[in-house]
Each structure stands twice: as structure tokens, then as C-alpha cells.
Design a protein around this motif. Structure first.
Motif, PDB file in Angstrom:
ATOM      1  N   ASN A 124       0.858  -1.189   0.000  1.00  0.00           N
ATOM      2  CA  ASN A 124       0.000   0.000   0.000  1.00  0.00           C
ATOM      3  C   ASN A 124       0.888   1.231   0.000  1.00  0.00           C
ATOM      4  O   ASN A 124       1.965   1.222   0.605  1.00  0.00           O
ATOM      5  CB  ASN A 124      -0.879   0.071   1.254  1.00  0.00           C
ATOM      6  CG  ASN A 124      -1.938  -1.000   1.296  1.00  0.00           C
ATOM      7  OD1 ASN A 124      -2.296  -1.583   0.284  1.00  0.00           O
ATOM      8  ND2 ASN A 124      -2.434  -1.268   2.488  1.00  0.00           N
TER       9      ASN A 124
ATOM     10  N   GLU B  44       0.241   5.022   1.316  1.00  0.00           N
ATOM     11  CA  GLU B  44      -0.737   5.785   2.082  1.00  0.00           C
ATOM     12  C   GLU B  44      -0.268   7.225   2.240  1.00  0.00           C
ATOM     13  O   GLU B  44       0.919   7.469   2.425  1.00  0.00           O
ATOM     14  CB  GLU B  44      -0.902   5.166   3.480  1.00  0.00           C
ATOM     15  CG  GLU B  44      -1.248   3.698   3.454  1.00  0.00           C
ATOM     16  CD  GLU B  44      -1.106   3.035   4.819  1.00  0.00           C
ATOM     17  OE1 GLU B  44      -0.601   3.682   5.768  1.00  0.00           O
ATOM     18  OE2 GLU B  44      -1.500   1.863   4.936  1.00  0.00           O
ATOM     19  N   LYS B  45      -1.206   8.141   2.181  1.00  0.00           N
ATOM     20  CA  LYS B  45      -0.918   9.543   2.497  1.00  0.00           C
ATOM     21  C   LYS B  45      -1.449   9.767   3.905  1.00  0.00           C
ATOM     22  O   LYS B  45      -2.644   9.687   4.142  1.00  0.00           O
ATOM     23  CB  LYS B  45      -1.586  10.481   1.498  1.00  0.00           C
ATOM     24  CG  LYS B  45      -1.191  11.920   1.717  1.00  0.00           C
ATOM     25  CD  LYS B  45      -1.640  12.801   0.570  1.00  0.00           C
ATOM     26  CE  LYS B  45      -1.137  14.216   0.824  1.00  0.00           C
ATOM     27  NZ  LYS B  45      -1.427  15.105  -0.268  1.00  0.00           N
ATOM     28  N   THR B  46      -0.551  10.028   4.851  1.00  0.00           N
ATOM     29  CA  THR B  46      -0.933  10.132   6.257  1.00  0.00           C
ATOM     30  C   THR B  46      -1.039  11.569   6.734  1.00  0.00           C
ATOM     31  O   THR B  46      -1.411  11.804   7.877  1.00  0.00           O
ATOM     32  CB  THR B  46       0.062   9.360   7.144  1.00  0.00           C
ATOM     33  OG1 THR B  46       1.377   9.901   6.948  1.00  0.00           O
ATOM     34  CG2 THR B  46       0.076   7.883   6.793  1.00  0.00           C
ATOM     35  N   GLY B  47      -0.706  12.528   5.899  1.00  0.00           N
ATOM     36  CA  GLY B  47      -0.792  13.950   6.221  1.00  0.00           C
ATOM     37  C   GLY B  47      -0.487  14.748   4.967  1.00  0.00           C
ATOM     38  O   GLY B  47      -0.246  14.188   3.898  1.00  0.00           O
ATOM     39  N   ASP B  48      -0.484  16.089   5.112  1.00  0.00           N
ATOM     40  CA  ASP B  48      -0.217  16.931   3.946  1.00  0.00           C
ATOM     41  C   ASP B  48       1.131  16.627   3.303  1.00  0.00           C
ATOM     42  O   ASP B  48       1.260  16.666   2.085  1.00  0.00           O
ATOM     43  CB  ASP B  48      -0.276  18.412   4.337  1.00  0.00           C
ATOM     44  CG  ASP B  48      -1.701  18.882   4.554  1.00  0.00           C
ATOM     45  OD1 ASP B  48      -2.638  18.192   4.083  1.00  0.00           O
ATOM     46  OD2 ASP B  48      -1.888  19.932   5.198  1.00  0.00           O
TER      47      ASP B  48
ATOM     48  N   HIS C 186       3.187  13.857   4.522  1.00  0.00           N
ATOM     49  CA  HIS C 186       3.633  12.585   5.067  1.00  0.00           C
ATOM     50  C   HIS C 186       3.007  11.418   4.300  1.00  0.00           C
ATOM     51  O   HIS C 186       1.815  11.435   4.003  1.00  0.00           O
ATOM     52  CB  HIS C 186       3.279  12.474   6.555  1.00  0.00           C
ATOM     53  CG  HIS C 186       4.012  13.472   7.389  1.00  0.00           C
ATOM     54  ND1 HIS C 186       3.597  14.773   7.536  1.00  0.00           N
ATOM     55  CD2 HIS C 186       5.136  13.352   8.114  1.00  0.00           C
ATOM     56  CE1 HIS C 186       4.446  15.422   8.316  1.00  0.00           C
ATOM     57  NE2 HIS C 186       5.388  14.579   8.678  1.00  0.00           N
ATOM     58  N   TYR C 187       3.848  10.426   4.009  1.00  0.00           N
ATOM     59  CA  TYR C 187       3.428   9.249   3.275  1.00  0.00           C
ATOM     60  C   TYR C 187       3.944   8.011   4.001  1.00  0.00           C
ATOM     61  O   TYR C 187       4.890   8.083   4.779  1.00  0.00           O
ATOM     62  CB  TYR C 187       3.995   9.263   1.847  1.00  0.00           C
ATOM     63  CG  TYR C 187       3.598  10.478   1.061  1.00  0.00           C
ATOM     64  CD1 TYR C 187       2.465  10.468   0.262  1.00  0.00           C
ATOM     65  CD2 TYR C 187       4.358  11.649   1.101  1.00  0.00           C
ATOM     66  CE1 TYR C 187       2.085  11.584  -0.472  1.00  0.00           C
ATOM     67  CE2 TYR C 187       3.985  12.769   0.382  1.00  0.00           C
ATOM     68  CZ  TYR C 187       2.855  12.729  -0.403  1.00  0.00           C
ATOM     69  OH  TYR C 187       2.491  13.838  -1.117  1.00  0.00           O
ATOM     70  N   ARG C 188       3.342   6.876   3.697  1.00  0.00           N
ATOM     71  CA  ARG C 188       3.807   5.611   4.262  1.00  0.00           C
ATOM     72  C   ARG C 188       3.645   4.532   3.201  1.00  0.00           C
ATOM     73  O   ARG C 188       2.631   4.450   2.527  1.00  0.00           O
ATOM     74  CB  ARG C 188       3.011   5.220   5.496  1.00  0.00           C
ATOM     75  CG  ARG C 188       3.426   3.863   6.068  1.00  0.00           C
ATOM     76  CD  ARG C 188       2.680   3.478   7.319  1.00  0.00           C
ATOM     77  NE  ARG C 188       3.061   4.413   8.364  1.00  0.00           N
ATOM     78  CZ  ARG C 188       2.200   4.910   9.258  1.00  0.00           C
ATOM     79  NH1 ARG C 188       0.930   4.571   9.240  1.00  0.00           N
ATOM     80  NH2 ARG C 188       2.616   5.745  10.172  1.00  0.00           N
TER      81      ARG C 188
ATOM     82  N   LYS D  34       6.927  -1.216   7.247  1.00  0.00           N
ATOM     83  CA  LYS D  34       6.371   0.133   7.127  1.00  0.00           C
ATOM     84  C   LYS D  34       7.507   1.124   6.967  1.00  0.00           C
ATOM     85  O   LYS D  34       8.426   1.163   7.776  1.00  0.00           O
ATOM     86  CB  LYS D  34       5.546   0.484   8.365  1.00  0.00           C
ATOM     87  CG  LYS D  34       4.364  -0.438   8.563  1.00  0.00           C
ATOM     88  CD  LYS D  34       3.622  -0.121   9.839  1.00  0.00           C
ATOM     89  CE  LYS D  34       2.497  -1.112  10.043  1.00  0.00           C
ATOM     90  NZ  LYS D  34       1.776  -0.855  11.286  1.00  0.00           N
TER      91      LYS D  34
ATOM     92  N   ASP E 290       8.143   5.187   6.527  1.00  0.00           N
ATOM     93  CA  ASP E 290       7.551   6.524   6.615  1.00  0.00           C
ATOM     94  C   ASP E 290       8.383   7.500   5.794  1.00  0.00           C
ATOM     95  O   ASP E 290       9.615   7.527   5.896  1.00  0.00           O
ATOM     96  CB  ASP E 290       7.473   6.979   8.073  1.00  0.00           C
ATOM     97  CG  ASP E 290       6.453   6.170   8.861  1.00  0.00           C
ATOM     98  OD1 ASP E 290       5.391   5.866   8.302  1.00  0.00           O
ATOM     99  OD2 ASP E 290       6.730   5.848  10.025  1.00  0.00           O
TER     100      ASP E 290
ATOM    101  N   GLU F 280       8.554  11.708   4.194  1.00  0.00           N
ATOM    102  CA  GLU F 280       8.085  13.074   4.406  1.00  0.00           C
ATOM    103  C   GLU F 280       8.557  13.956   3.269  1.00  0.00           C
ATOM    104  O   GLU F 280       9.693  13.847   2.804  1.00  0.00           O
ATOM    105  CB  GLU F 280       8.614  13.618   5.736  1.00  0.00           C
ATOM    106  CG  GLU F 280       8.115  15.011   6.052  1.00  0.00           C
ATOM    107  CD  GLU F 280       8.602  15.527   7.404  1.00  0.00           C
ATOM    108  OE1 GLU F 280       8.267  16.661   7.736  1.00  0.00           O
ATOM    109  OE2 GLU F 280       9.323  14.803   8.092  1.00  0.00           O
TER     110      GLU F 280
END
Length: 152
Positions: A38, A40-44, A46-48, A120, A122, A124
Motif C-alpha cells: 500500500n 498511504e498519504k498520512t498527512g499533507d 507525510h506518506y507511508r 512500514k 515513513d 516526508e
């Protein structure tokens, strides 16, 4: 008329919308489907990336970043074969893999963790000050920094 899904275009790039690169990756026939992952966009900013690596030990995984390409490698250790076991169905796959994802120039890897068979990573987006949007005043001159050259 058929529906066209652009999902493959967005699976291979993180942090930017450069259509040329997206189309290049979408047109490649060797798009990996193993291991499943996957983005994922976890914030403006931030991605994972989450990669399902069931059955792999942490020592069997490696993450590399070179020329803005994040590569995740998995190489299982040699398995001992038990001749007393007969598989009626073998659906758990544990094979070597290489997953490469292109990152935008301002995307940086912050942290990687491995838990419960999930890797995972992370990321940025860190935008330099000179690349940030700025407000341009109307009716006033914008002063530019003058560079001085030194004669040798």
C-alpha cells in the motif's frame, strides 16, 4: 466504451504528479504484484509505504535509496525441506522480490519498522524554503539578492 482506470499510474510514484514518468511506469508490463503493498498519504506532507512480507525475518529484508529510487529487497534464507510433509495446497509464497518506487526530489525517508509481517516505511516531503509558495506584493519592487563574483 470501456472505463479506464488510472490507478496503476499512481502506484509507482510518491510525492509528485509527473505524467511522463507515470505513463512510462504504467506502460511497463513487469509491474510487480508480489509482494502486495500500500502507499498511504498520512498527512499533507507525510506518506507511508506498507509492504506485506509475511514469513520474512527482518534480517531477510533490505531497503536502499539511490538516485531517488527506493528499492525494497527480500531474500528468504535457505529453507530446510522436511520430506515427511506433503502439501495438499501451498498458497503461502516466500520468494525473493525487488520492489522499486521512484520518489520526488523533496521526499525523504524518515523511518522504517517491521512488525507482524508488515514492513512500514515513513516518508516526508521536505520542501526547501526557496521552493515554498510566497505572496508577491502588488505595486512594490521585489529586491533580489545580488551575487558578487570574485575574480581569480
Amino acid at each position: 466504451m470501456s472505463n479506464v482506470s488510472l490507478t496503476p499510474l499512481f502506484r509507482r510514484s510518491i510525492g509528485f504528479d509527473r505524467l511522463n514518468d507515470l505513463f512510462d511506469h504504467a506502460m511497463q508490463s513487469d509491474t510487480p504484484n508480489y509482494p502486495p503493498y500500500n502507499i498511504e498519504k498520512t498527512g499533507d506532507h507525510h506518506y507511508r509505504i506498507v509492504v506485506a512480507t509475511a514469513g520474512f525475518a527482518e534480517e531477510e529484508l533490505m531497503i536502499k535509496l539511490e538516485n531517488q529510487v527506493l528499492t525494497i529487497l527480500g531474500k528468504p534464507a535457505e529453507e530446510r525441506t522436511d520430506n515427511t510433509i506433503e502439501f495438499l495446497h501451498k498458497g503461502i509464497v516466500r520468494r525473493s522480490f525487488k520492489l522499486s518506487l521512484r520518489l520526488d526530489e523533496h521526499i525523504e525517508v524518515q523511518h522504517a519498522d517491521y512488525e507482524n509481517g508488515l514492513l512500514k516505511i515513513d516518508l516526508e516531503r521536505i520542501i526547501p524554503e526557496e521552493k515554498l509558495p510566497r505572496k508577491i506584493p502588488i505595486g512594490k519592487r521585489i529586491e533580489r539578492l545580488k551575487s558578487t563574483t570574485v575574480d581569480a
